[in-house]
Design an enzyme around this catalytic site. Structure first.
Site, PDB file in Angstrom:
ATOM      1  N   GLU A 178      14.920  25.677  30.674  1.00  0.00           N
ATOM      2  CA  GLU A 178      14.272  24.515  31.267  1.00  0.00           C
ATOM      3  C   GLU A 178      13.819  24.724  32.715  1.00  0.00           C
ATOM      4  O   GLU A 178      14.318  24.055  33.632  1.00  0.00           O
ATOM      5  CB  GLU A 178      15.208  23.300  31.175  1.00  0.00           C
ATOM      6  CG  GLU A 178      15.644  22.982  29.764  1.00  0.00           C
ATOM      7  CD  GLU A 178      16.501  21.709  29.669  1.00  0.00           C
ATOM      8  OE1 GLU A 178      16.796  21.093  30.705  1.00  0.00           O
ATOM      9  OE2 GLU A 178      16.855  21.322  28.542  1.00  0.00           O
ATOM     10  N   GLU A 372      18.132  22.905  21.910  1.00  0.00           N
ATOM     11  CA  GLU A 372      18.971  21.773  22.333  1.00  0.00           C
ATOM     12  C   GLU A 372      18.390  20.505  21.738  1.00  0.00           C
ATOM     13  O   GLU A 372      17.169  20.280  21.786  1.00  0.00           O
ATOM     14  CB  GLU A 372      18.987  21.574  23.850  1.00  0.00           C
ATOM     15  CG  GLU A 372      19.844  22.529  24.610  1.00  0.00           C
ATOM     16  CD  GLU A 372      19.877  22.208  26.107  1.00  0.00           C
ATOM     17  OE1 GLU A 372      19.725  21.029  26.493  1.00  0.00           O
ATOM     18  OE2 GLU A 372      20.044  23.170  26.881  1.00  0.00           O
TER      19      GLU A 372
HETATM   20  O1  IFM Z   1      23.111  18.861  29.808  1.00  0.00           O
HETATM   21  C1  IFM Z   1      21.740  19.169  29.775  1.00  0.00           C
HETATM   22  C2  IFM Z   1      21.531  20.660  29.653  1.00  0.00           C
HETATM   23  O2  IFM Z   1      22.175  21.363  30.663  1.00  0.00           O
HETATM   24  C3  IFM Z   1      20.065  20.981  29.723  1.00  0.00           C
HETATM   25  N1  IFM Z   1      19.305  20.184  28.789  1.00  0.00           N
HETATM   26  C4  IFM Z   1      19.560  18.768  28.749  1.00  0.00           C
HETATM   27  C5  IFM Z   1      21.041  18.494  28.632  1.00  0.00           C
HETATM   28  C6  IFM Z   1      21.286  16.978  28.597  1.00  0.00           C
HETATM   29  O3  IFM Z   1      20.840  16.394  29.777  1.00  0.00           O
END
Ligand code: IFM
Length: 465
Positions: A178, A372
Site C-alpha cells: 500500500e 487483504e
Molecule cells: O491494518 C491495515 C493494514 O496494515 C493495511 N491494510 C489495511 C488494514 C486495515 O486498516
C-alpha cells in the site's frame, strides 16, 4: 465449478466453488503483531516514534508488545494450520534486519524470520513475504525518509539480504504494501508515521516508493525469487451521478490518485499524464529522473489487491481538497447508503467485483490476488466464544464478489483475509479488531472467533456453502 448469476452469487443463495489450486490464506504485518520492539538488535521505526508522539494515535497505544508474535509465533502457526491456511502473508521489520537502515545486516533479526519460515513450512503453509509494510527505520526518516531517493536503494539492499537468507524456502515476495498509505497518509494528511503534512513531500515519497519497488523487484529476481509482486490498496471510485460529466471527472481524478498513480507506472511503464500534472503542480516533478519509469515497470508475477470499500464522489464547487488526496479541490466524498464496519467503512462487495474486473480489463497480463480483505467490528467475548456474524457476512459477500469476478474473466489466484489476529490498527491502536482470532491483550490468549471456524470450512471445501 458452478457458475451462477452475479446477483445470486452476491446474495448468497448458491453454493460456489473456487478454481482448483486457488490459494487461501491470511495476512498480518510486522509492526502490528510482533512486539519485542527492542529485542535482538531492533532499532526504532517511524511507528515507534509516531506512536509516542502525543495526540497522534489512539490513547498512545504502540506496537511495543502487540500480539507478542515474536515469541508466540509457534502458537500462531499452529492456529493457522487449524484454519487450514495454504498461505501466510507477513512482513519483515526493516529495523530488525538493518538496524541502521542502510548498513550491515543484523543476523539475529533475520534469525526470527528464518525460524518462522521453517515453522510455516513444517505445517504445510507457504510463506509470502512483504518487504515493506510501513515500519521504516527512524534513522532513515531522519535522513528524509521516503523523500530521499537513497531510501529506494536501501529497500533494494534489504531485498537482497532477505532473499539471500530466506529465498531457498520462500517462493513468493512482495516489495511494498500500500504505497498510497505510505505516501499520502504518511506525508500529506499526516495521520500515519512519519506524520508530515506536505503535499510536495508526499509526491516525492510516492515516486521513491515506486522506484524502490522496481529496484527491490530486480534485486529479488536476481536473488532467485520465483514469484515477485506488489500490493496496492485499490478502490473502486464511483461518480455520484454517472450521467454528470463533472462527477465523472471527479471520479476519474480520485481514481488517478488512488489507483492509476501506482498501477500505470508498475504495469504500463509510465505515470498517467493527469498525475504527472499533479507532480508538476506541487513542485515534485524533478524527482522523476530519466529511466526511473523503466525501473518501476520491472516485471511482476502477481498484483496484490487490498480491498475494503468503494468510494463515491461528486463535483462540488468550493469543497476543499481532502488532505490525503492532494489536489482534490472541488471533489466531495459522499456517504454511501450501505452498512458500515466499526471503522465506518461502507460494506459493498460489488466494489470488489467491479475492481477486479476493471483490473482484468485494463491490465490483462497480470494475475491478481486479493492480499487483504476483512472488517473490524466491535466483537464481544462471551465465555469462550466470539459470535461475529457481521464479519462472516462481510467475508461471505466479498468472497462471492471475488467468485463473480473470476466467472467474469478475472485471473484471480487467491484470497487472503485481513487479518489472522486482532492487532495494532495504526492510528486506532488496539481499539479496532480485524482478526479471525481474538487476542486478549492482557493475557495474550488467542480465541478463534466464529469467523475463523467459518473460514476454515470455506478453505476446506474451496468455496461457499
Ligand atoms: O491494518 C491495515 C493494514 O496494515 C493495511 N491494510 C489495511 C488494514 C486495515 O486498516
Amino acid at each position: 465449478m458452478t457458475i451462477t448469476s452475479t446477483q445470486e452469487q452476491l446474495t448468497g443463495t448458491d453454493e460456489l466453488r473456487f478454481p482448483a489450486g486457488f490459494r487461501w490464506g491470511a495476512a498480518t504485518a510486522s509492526y502490528q503483531i510482533e512486539g519485542a520492539a527492542t529485542e535482538d538488535g531492533r532499532t526504532p521505526s517511524i511507528w515507534d516514534v509516531f506512536s509516542r508522539t502525543p495526540g497522534k494515535v489512539f490513547e498512545g497505544h504502540s506496537g511495543d508488545v502487540a500480539c507478542e508474535h515474536y515469541h508466540r509465533y509457534r502458537e500462531d502457526v499452529a492456529l493457522m494450520a487449524q484454519l487450514g491456511l495454504g498461505v501466510y502473508r507477513f512482513s519483515l521489520a526493516w529495523p530488525r534486519i538493518k538496524p541502521d537502515g542502510s548498513g550491515p545486516v543484523n543476523q539475529r533479526g533475520l534469525d526470527f524470520y528464518d525460524r518462522l519460515v521453517d515453522e510455516l513450512l513444517g505445517h504445510g503453509i507457504d510463506p509470502m513475504i512483504t518487504l515493506y509494510h510501513w515500519d521504516l527505520p527512524q534513522v532513515l526518516e531522519e535522513r528524509g525518509g521516503w523523500t530521499n531517493r537513497d531510501t529506494a536503494h536501501y529497500l533494494a539492499d534489504l531485498a537482497t539480504a532477505a532473499v539471500a537468507r530466506l529465498g531457498d524456502r520462500v517462493a513468493t515476495w512482495t516489495t511494498l504494501n500500500e504505497p498510497w498509505c505510505s505516501g499520502f497518509l504518511g506525508y500529506a494528511s499526516g495521520v500515519h508515521a512519519p506524520g508530515r503534512q506536505e503535499p510536495k513531500a508526499a509526491f516525492e515519497a510516492v515516486h521513491h516508493l515506486m522506484l524502490g519497488h522496481g529496484l527491490a523487484a530486480r534485486a529479488l529476481r536476481a536473488g532467485g525469487a520465483r514469484e515477485v509482486s506488489l500490493t496496492l490498496n485499490l478502490t473502486d471510485v464511483r461518480p455520484a451521478n454517472p450521467a454528470d460529466p463533472h462527477d465523472l471527472a471527479a471520479a476519474r481524478h480520485i481514481d488517478g490518485l488512488q489507483n492509476r498513480l501506482f498501477l500505470d507506472p508498475a504495469l504500463r511503464g509510465h505515470y498517467p499524464p493527469d498525475m504527472l500534472a499533479l507532480f508538476e503542480r506541487f513542485g515534485a516533478a524533478g524527482v522523476i529522473r530519466p529511466g526511473d519509469e523503466a525501473v518501476i515497470a520491472a516485471p511482476i508475477d502477481l498484483l496484490g489487491v487490498n480491498y475494503y470499500q468503494p468510494a463515491l464522489v461528486r463535483a462540488r464547487v468550493g469543497t476543499p481538497s481532502s488532505a490525503a488526496h492532494p489536489g482534490s479541490e472541488g471533489i466531495e466524498f459522499v456517504d454511501q447508503a450501505v452498512p458500515v464496519t466499526a471503522m465506518d467503512w461502507p460494506v459493498d462487495p460489488t466494489g470488489l467485483s467491479d475492481l477486479l474486473l476493471r483490473l482484468a480489463a485494463d491490465y490483462p497480463e497480470t494475475p491478481l490476488m486479493v492480499t487483504e480483505n476483512g472488517a473490524a467490528y466491535d466483537d464481544v467475548v462471551e465465555g469462550d466464544r466470539v459470535a461475529d456474524a457481521d464479519r462472516i457476512g462481510y467475508l461471505d459477500g466479498h468472497l462471492r464478489a471475488a467468485h463473480a469476478a473470476i466467472a467474469g474473466g478475472a485471473d484471480l489466484r487467491g484470497y487472503l483475509a485481513w487479518s489472522l489476529l486482532d492487532n495494532y490498527e495504526w492510528g486506532y491502536g488496539y481499539g479496532k479488531r480485524f482478526g479471525l482470532v481474538h487476542v486478549d491483550y492482557d493475557t495474550q490468549r488467542r480465541l478463534p472467533k466464529d469467523s475463523a471456524r467459518w473460514y476454515a470450512e470455506v478453505i476446506g471445501r474451496n468455496g461457499l456453502a
